[in-house]
Design a protein around this motif. Structure first.
Motif, PDB file in Angstrom:
ATOM      1  N   VAL A 278      27.621   1.447  -1.137  1.00 27.82           N
ATOM      2  CA  VAL A 278      26.391   2.117  -0.715  1.00 27.82           C
ATOM      3  C   VAL A 278      26.192   1.891   0.775  1.00 27.82           C
ATOM      4  O   VAL A 278      25.965   0.765   1.208  1.00 27.82           O
ATOM      5  N   ASN A 279      26.265   2.972   1.552  1.00 33.99           N
ATOM      6  CA  ASN A 279      25.968   2.902   2.976  1.00 33.99           C
ATOM      7  C   ASN A 279      25.043   4.055   3.372  1.00 33.99           C
ATOM      8  O   ASN A 279      25.145   4.610   4.453  1.00 33.99           O
ATOM      9  N   PHE A 280      24.131   4.396   2.465  1.00 33.48           N
ATOM     10  CA  PHE A 280      23.175   5.475   2.666  1.00 33.48           C
ATOM     11  C   PHE A 280      21.866   5.100   1.991  1.00 33.48           C
ATOM     12  O   PHE A 280      21.850   4.249   1.109  1.00 33.48           O
ATOM     13  N   ASP A 281      20.771   5.724   2.403  1.00 34.56           N
ATOM     14  CA  ASP A 281      19.469   5.453   1.810  1.00 34.56           C
ATOM     15  C   ASP A 281      19.459   5.897   0.351  1.00 34.56           C
ATOM     16  O   ASP A 281      20.034   6.926  -0.001  1.00 34.56           O
ATOM     17  N   VAL A 282      18.784   5.104  -0.489  1.00 34.82           N
ATOM     18  CA  VAL A 282      18.686   5.415  -1.910  1.00 34.82           C
ATOM     19  C   VAL A 282      17.207   5.494  -2.272  1.00 34.82           C
ATOM     20  O   VAL A 282      16.466   4.541  -2.046  1.00 34.82           O
ATOM     21  N   PRO A 283      16.755   6.630  -2.837  1.00 32.03           N
ATOM     22  CA  PRO A 283      15.343   6.729  -3.219  1.00 32.03           C
ATOM     23  C   PRO A 283      15.015   5.859  -4.427  1.00 32.03           C
ATOM     24  O   PRO A 283      15.908   5.455  -5.181  1.00 32.03           O
TER      25      PRO A 283
END
Length: 173
Positions: free
Chosen positions: A141-146
Motif C-alpha cells: 500500500v503506497n496510496f491513500d485508502v478511504p
C-alpha cells in the motif's frame, strides 16, 4: 502501570489488569515489549526495549501510537518513528509501516483507528489510511485508502466494505 499500557494489555489478552497479570508480563515477551515502548521515558525500559528489538526483530519506534495496540505473532514488525497510528490497531508478523524517501509521497503514513495490518504487508509513504480498514497479508500500500475498505494484492486494490475489520479486531478499548 500507565493507562495506555493497560488498554494494550486488555487488547492482547482480553483481561483487565490485576494481580495475575504480572504472570502474563513475566511469561510473554510481546507484553513486556509493549510495556517497554509505552515507558520510554525511563532509561531502564528504553534499554530493555532496545534489547527486545534486537532479539525479536521488533522495531516499533513511533512515539504516536493510540491506545489498544495489538501485536500479533510478534516478530519482525517495523514501524517508522514518524508514522502515526490510531486506536485499536493490529500489527501482525512481518508487517512494515515505513517512510518513502523521495517523490510526491515523501514521508511516513498516518493510520486511522481500528486498522488491521496483515502479515508481511507493507504500508509506505506519506499516505492516509482511514478508519476501519483491513490490509490483507502481503499487500503493498503506497496510496491513500478511504475508511471502511479492504486492501489486498500487490499492487493493492481497494474493495469498499462496511465493517471491514469486524471479527478481526477484538477487545476494543
Amino acid at each position: 502501570m500507565n493507562a495506555v499500557f493497560r488498554a494494550d494489555y486488555y487488547r492482547m489478552t482480553g483481561k483487565k489488569w490485576g494481580i495475575r497479570s504480572w504472570l502474563d508480563l513475566i511469561t510473554r515477551y510481546d507484553l513486556r515489549y509493549l510495556l517497554h515502548i509505552r515507558s520510554r521515558r525511563n532509561v531502564l525500559f528504553t534499554l530493555k526495549s532496545l534489547r527486545a528489538s534486537r532479539k525479536y526483530g521488533l522495531e516499533i519506534l513511533s512515539s504516536d501510537i493510540g491506545e489498544g495496540l495489538y501485536i500479533g505473532h510478534a516478530h519482525n514488525i517495523n514501524v517508522h518513528p514518524q508514522a502515526l497510528i490510531g486506536k485499536n490497531c493490529n500489527l501482525n508478523k512481518g508487517c512494515t509501516v515505513g517512510r518513502e524517501n523521495r517523490g510526491k509521497r515523501n514521508g511516513a503514513p498516518t493510520i486511522g483507528n481500528e486498522v488491521w495490518i496483515g502479515s508481511n504487508a507493507v504500508v509506505v509513504g506519506k499516505i492516509v489510511i482511514g478508519d476501519d480498514v483491513l490490509i490483507a497479508p502481503n499487500a503493498y500500500v503506497n496510496f491513500d485508502v478511504p475508511s471502511h475498505s479492504v486492501v489486498m494484492g500487490n499492487p493493492g486494490k481497494i474493495i469498499p466494505r462496511e465493517n471491514a475489520t469486524e471479527g478481526y479486531i477484538t477487545y476494543k478499548v
